[in-house]
Design a protein around this motif. Structure first.
Motif, PDB file in Angstrom:
ATOM      1  N   GLU A 154       0.821  -1.208   0.000  1.00 13.04           N
ATOM      2  CA  GLU A 154       0.000   0.000   0.000  1.00 13.04           C
ATOM      3  C   GLU A 154       0.856   1.259   0.000  1.00 13.04           C
ATOM      4  O   GLU A 154       1.781   1.398   0.782  1.00 13.04           O
ATOM      5  CB  GLU A 154      -0.918  -0.012   1.223  1.00 13.04           C
ATOM      6  CG  GLU A 154      -1.899   1.138   1.285  1.00 13.04           C
ATOM      7  CD  GLU A 154      -2.808   1.043   2.494  1.00 13.04           C
ATOM      8  OE1 GLU A 154      -3.807   1.778   2.535  1.00 13.04           O
ATOM      9  OE2 GLU A 154      -2.519   0.220   3.400  1.00 13.04           O
ATOM     10  N   GLY A 199      -7.793  -7.891  -2.434  1.00 13.97           N
ATOM     11  CA  GLY A 199      -7.136  -6.665  -2.902  1.00 13.97           C
ATOM     12  C   GLY A 199      -6.266  -6.974  -4.106  1.00 13.97           C
ATOM     13  O   GLY A 199      -6.145  -8.139  -4.512  1.00 13.97           O
ATOM     14  N   ARG A 223     -15.249  -1.316  -3.996  1.00 12.93           N
ATOM     15  CA  ARG A 223     -15.049  -2.244  -2.880  1.00 12.93           C
ATOM     16  C   ARG A 223     -15.962  -1.970  -1.702  1.00 12.93           C
ATOM     17  O   ARG A 223     -16.311  -0.829  -1.393  1.00 12.93           O
ATOM     18  CB  ARG A 223     -13.586  -2.234  -2.421  1.00 12.93           C
ATOM     19  CG  ARG A 223     -13.108  -0.967  -1.760  1.00 12.93           C
ATOM     20  CD  ARG A 223     -11.630  -1.082  -1.440  1.00 12.93           C
ATOM     21  NE  ARG A 223     -11.184   0.047  -0.632  1.00 12.93           N
ATOM     22  CZ  ARG A 223     -10.233  -0.041   0.280  1.00 12.93           C
ATOM     23  NH1 ARG A 223      -9.629  -1.183   0.484  1.00 12.93           N
ATOM     24  NH2 ARG A 223      -9.870   1.017   0.983  1.00 12.93           N
ATOM     25  N   ASP A 230     -16.301  -8.004  -1.145  1.00 15.52           N
ATOM     26  CA  ASP A 230     -15.194  -8.811  -0.617  1.00 15.52           C
ATOM     27  C   ASP A 230     -15.637 -10.252  -0.364  1.00 15.52           C
ATOM     28  O   ASP A 230     -14.931 -11.209  -0.711  1.00 15.52           O
ATOM     29  CB  ASP A 230     -14.664  -8.201   0.680  1.00 15.52           C
ATOM     30  CG  ASP A 230     -13.811  -6.967   0.438  1.00 15.52           C
ATOM     31  OD1 ASP A 230     -13.543  -6.657  -0.739  1.00 15.52           O
ATOM     32  OD2 ASP A 230     -13.418  -6.314   1.413  1.00 15.52           O
TER      33      ASP A 230
END
Length: 233
Positions: A83, A156, A210, A215
């Motif tokens: 990230e 992700g 998202r 998810d």
């Protein structure tokens, strides 16, 4: 082969904010604190459950790896980009011969995918047990430890290598705006058969859409994909 030195966090921060659209996406990602909290709780519970349920495999697989190629270690560790450009060490069960990274330069001209990714269906570096582990994604299970450490999420974009990120455009760098995952839209929409441009598009689509329900849907679809893994290599 030694990995190239990855760009600094400052470099990534300036890159993802070059264009207005990218900057706005960054702000939107950071705002949804409730979703991120629930997602983190799901990550912790899911990773712990997975490690407990799959614990017998963490005994069997190392034995098979050593029987297949006794020289190398059981676990494969590699630097990845997470990230906002932060580096971390990813864990996998080793699926290639010892010192396989040193042989990569000889195979670059046989790359079977687009962009900075390297994919080769019949990679000669992959061991016999390694092919099975990759086909079933069992080689990825140690990444549940990365999830517990907070370096990855269950869902992700897949974390890229530093040498791949060096070739990213500003558009491609958008996939670095959130925590990388063990699975994502790319995995459930074609895995290795999907080219780099489509992978980036799917990752950005996930970032924009998202949520908890998405998810859960991706996790369930991932389980189904594992039983029909013809596109994994």
């Amino acid at each position: 082969m030694a990995l190239s030195k990855p760009p600094t966090d400052k470099t990534f921060t300036s890159a993802v904010k070059v264009r207005g659209k990218v900057q706005q996406l960054y702000v939107n990602v950071k705002r949804d604190g409730l979703y991120l909290f629930i997602k983190r709780m799901m990550d912790i519970c899911g990773a712990l459950a997975g490690l407990i349920i799959l614990s017998p495999l963490f005994i069997l697989i190392p034995i098979l790896i050593k029987l297949s190629d006794p020289e190398g270690p059981v676990f494969f560790k590699q630097i990845r980009i997470g990230e906002n450009g932060k580096t971390f060490t990813i864990y996998k069960f080793r699926s290639m011969v010892h010192k396989a990274e040193d042989l990569l330069d000889r195979l670059l001209d046989k790359n079977e995918t687009s962009g900075p990714l390297f994919k080769m269906k019949n990679d000669p570096r992959v061991t016999r047990i390694g092919r099975f582990l990759r086909k079933t994604s069992l080689d990825e299970f140690p990444q549940l430890v990365n999830v517990l450490k907070g370096e990855m999420s269950l869902v992700g974009p897949r974390p890229p290598l530093p040498r791949e990120v060096e070739k990213y455009t500003d558009y491609d760098r958008q996939r670095l705006l959130i925590k990388p995952g063990c699975t994502g839209l790319w995995q459930v929409e074609g895995r290795s058969s999907v080219g780099f441009e489509t992978m980036v598009k799917l990752d950005i689509e996930y970032i924009n859409k998202r949520g908890i329900l998405l998810d859960i849907k991706i996790i369930l679809k991932t389980i189904l994909v594992l039983f029909h893994s013809k596109d994994a290599y």
